[in-house]
Design a protein around this motif. Structure first.
Motif, short mmCIF file in Angstrom:
data_model
loop_
_atom_site.label_atom_id
_atom_site.label_comp_id
_atom_site.label_asym_id
_atom_site.label_seq_id
_atom_site.Cartn_x
_atom_site.Cartn_y
_atom_site.Cartn_z
N ARG A 146 0.83 -1.21 0.00
CA ARG A 146 0.00 0.00 0.00
C ARG A 146 0.86 1.26 0.00
NH1 ARG A 146 -2.74 -1.32 4.12
NH2 ARG A 146 -2.11 0.26 5.60
N LEU A 147 1.96 1.24 0.77
CA LEU A 147 2.86 2.40 0.79
C LEU A 147 3.47 2.62 -0.59
CD1 LEU A 147 4.78 1.98 4.18
CD2 LEU A 147 2.86 3.51 3.67
N ARG A 148 3.93 1.53 -1.21
CA ARG A 148 4.57 1.65 -2.52
C ARG A 148 3.60 2.07 -3.63
NH1 ARG A 148 8.21 -3.84 -2.06
NH2 ARG A 148 9.98 -2.88 -0.97
N ALA A 149 2.39 1.53 -3.58
CA ALA A 149 1.45 1.75 -4.67
C ALA A 149 0.61 3.02 -4.51
CB ALA A 149 0.52 0.54 -4.82
N ASP A 150 0.28 3.38 -3.28
CA ASP A 150 -0.68 4.46 -3.08
C ASP A 150 -0.15 5.62 -2.23
OD1 ASP A 150 -2.65 3.01 -4.49
OD2 ASP A 150 -3.17 1.91 -2.68
N VAL A 151 0.20 5.33 -1.00
CA VAL A 151 0.49 6.38 -0.01
C VAL A 151 1.66 7.26 -0.44
CG1 VAL A 151 1.13 6.84 2.39
CG2 VAL A 151 -0.49 5.00 1.86
N VAL A 152 2.80 6.66 -0.70
CA VAL A 152 4.00 7.44 -1.04
C VAL A 152 3.84 8.17 -2.38
CG1 VAL A 152 6.47 7.32 -1.55
CG2 VAL A 152 5.54 6.07 0.41
N PRO A 153 3.40 7.49 -3.45
CA PRO A 153 3.26 8.22 -4.72
C PRO A 153 2.32 9.42 -4.63
CG PRO A 153 3.16 5.87 -5.13
CD PRO A 153 3.13 6.05 -3.64
N LEU A 154 1.21 9.27 -3.90
CA LEU A 154 0.27 10.39 -3.77
C LEU A 154 0.87 11.53 -2.95
CD1 LEU A 154 -3.10 8.50 -3.21
CD2 LEU A 154 -2.42 9.84 -5.21
N ALA A 155 1.64 11.17 -1.92
CA ALA A 155 2.21 12.20 -1.04
C ALA A 155 3.28 13.03 -1.73
CB ALA A 155 2.77 11.56 0.22
N VAL A 156 4.00 12.46 -2.69
CA VAL A 156 5.08 13.21 -3.35
C VAL A 156 4.73 13.59 -4.79
CG1 VAL A 156 6.87 12.25 -1.86
CG2 VAL A 156 6.35 11.13 -4.04
N ALA A 157 3.49 13.38 -5.18
CA ALA A 157 3.07 13.74 -6.54
C ALA A 157 3.27 15.23 -6.77
CB ALA A 157 1.60 13.37 -6.74
N GLY A 158 3.76 15.57 -7.95
CA GLY A 158 3.98 16.98 -8.29
C GLY A 158 5.27 17.56 -7.74
N THR A 159 6.12 16.71 -7.16
CA THR A 159 7.41 17.18 -6.65
C THR A 159 8.53 16.46 -7.40
OG1 THR A 159 7.73 15.47 -4.96
CG2 THR A 159 6.38 17.38 -4.35
N ASP A 160 9.75 16.87 -7.14
CA ASP A 160 10.91 16.19 -7.74
C ASP A 160 11.48 15.13 -6.80
OD1 ASP A 160 10.80 17.73 -10.06
OD2 ASP A 160 11.95 19.36 -9.13
N VAL A 161 10.74 14.79 -5.76
CA VAL A 161 11.22 13.83 -4.76
C VAL A 161 10.91 12.42 -5.23
CG1 VAL A 161 10.96 13.06 -2.38
CG2 VAL A 161 10.84 15.49 -2.91
N THR A 162 11.91 11.54 -5.12
CA THR A 162 11.75 10.12 -5.42
C THR A 162 11.94 9.36 -4.12
OG1 THR A 162 12.71 10.45 -7.61
CG2 THR A 162 12.64 8.19 -6.78
N VAL A 163 10.96 8.48 -3.79
CA VAL A 163 11.02 7.75 -2.52
C VAL A 163 10.89 6.26 -2.80
CG1 VAL A 163 9.96 7.42 -0.26
CG2 VAL A 163 9.95 9.68 -1.32
N LYS A 164 11.75 5.48 -2.18
CA LYS A 164 11.71 4.02 -2.26
C LYS A 164 11.45 3.47 -0.86
CE LYS A 164 13.01 4.00 -6.57
NZ LYS A 164 12.08 3.74 -7.64
N VAL A 165 10.59 2.45 -0.79
CA VAL A 165 10.27 1.79 0.47
C VAL A 165 11.14 0.56 0.60
CG1 VAL A 165 8.45 0.69 1.85
CG2 VAL A 165 7.89 2.62 0.36
N GLY A 166 11.93 0.48 1.68
CA GLY A 166 12.84 -0.64 1.87
C GLY A 166 12.89 -1.06 3.33
#
Length: 170
Positions: A146-166
């Protein structure tokens, strides 16, 4: 020799042959079974992944430490997630990561998310996330997805930030 496969209707079959060559020829005798409704064979319930110290005997020192951490800090403390972010280091990136941390703290299945911890150069940051469930719990794996598919992408949408869950649990 034995070969295994699955038909389109989810019937599992095992082919028994005298040699590997026989498995390539039609007419090989096949043994079929259809699981009864509601009764899945154990093969279909197997979850793959790394075991944790919770699998060790209760007399084991490592297991006792695992149990103490679980009792003192919650089951997710034994398998925290680590979110790694790459940024341009701009103030808007910092705000985006702060907002991500806030979102994570409101996400079902998250006990706690740390504030972003930036690198010295400011072009990267990490956020530590503690799930509410143990490392081997299916709910923890569901949270990771859920974090990888929904939460993180929505939270950083429209920014230049790239986040990986590990993390070891992920």
């Amino acid at each position: 020799a034995v070969g295994a496969g699955q038909d389109d209707d989810m019937t599992v079959f095992v082919a028994v042959a005298r040699s590997e060559v026989d498995l390539q020829w039609p007419g090989v005798r096949q043994h079929r079974f259809r699981p009864a409704r509601g009764l899945d064979p154990p093969l279909f319930a197997i979850r793959l992944g790394n075991g944790d110290a919770g699998n060790r005997p209760t007399s084991d020192t490592t297991r006792r430490a695992y149990d103490l951490i679980d009792e003192g800090f919650g089951p997710g403390a034994n398998g925290p997630l680590l979110l790694a972010a790459q940024t341009a280091g701009s103030p808007s990136d910092v705000r985006a990561l702060d907002a991500l941390s806030d979102t994570l703290n409101r996400t079902t299945g998250v006990e706690f998310a740390s504030p972003p911890i930036p690198s010295e150069r400011g072009n990267a940051a990490i956020i530590r996330v503690q799930p509410t469930t143990s490392p081997q719990d299916q709910a923890t794996q569901d949270l990771v997805h859920r974090l990888r598919a929904d939460v993180v992408p929505l939270a950083v949408a429209g920014t230049d930030v790239t986040v990986k869950v590990g993390g070891a649990t992920a």
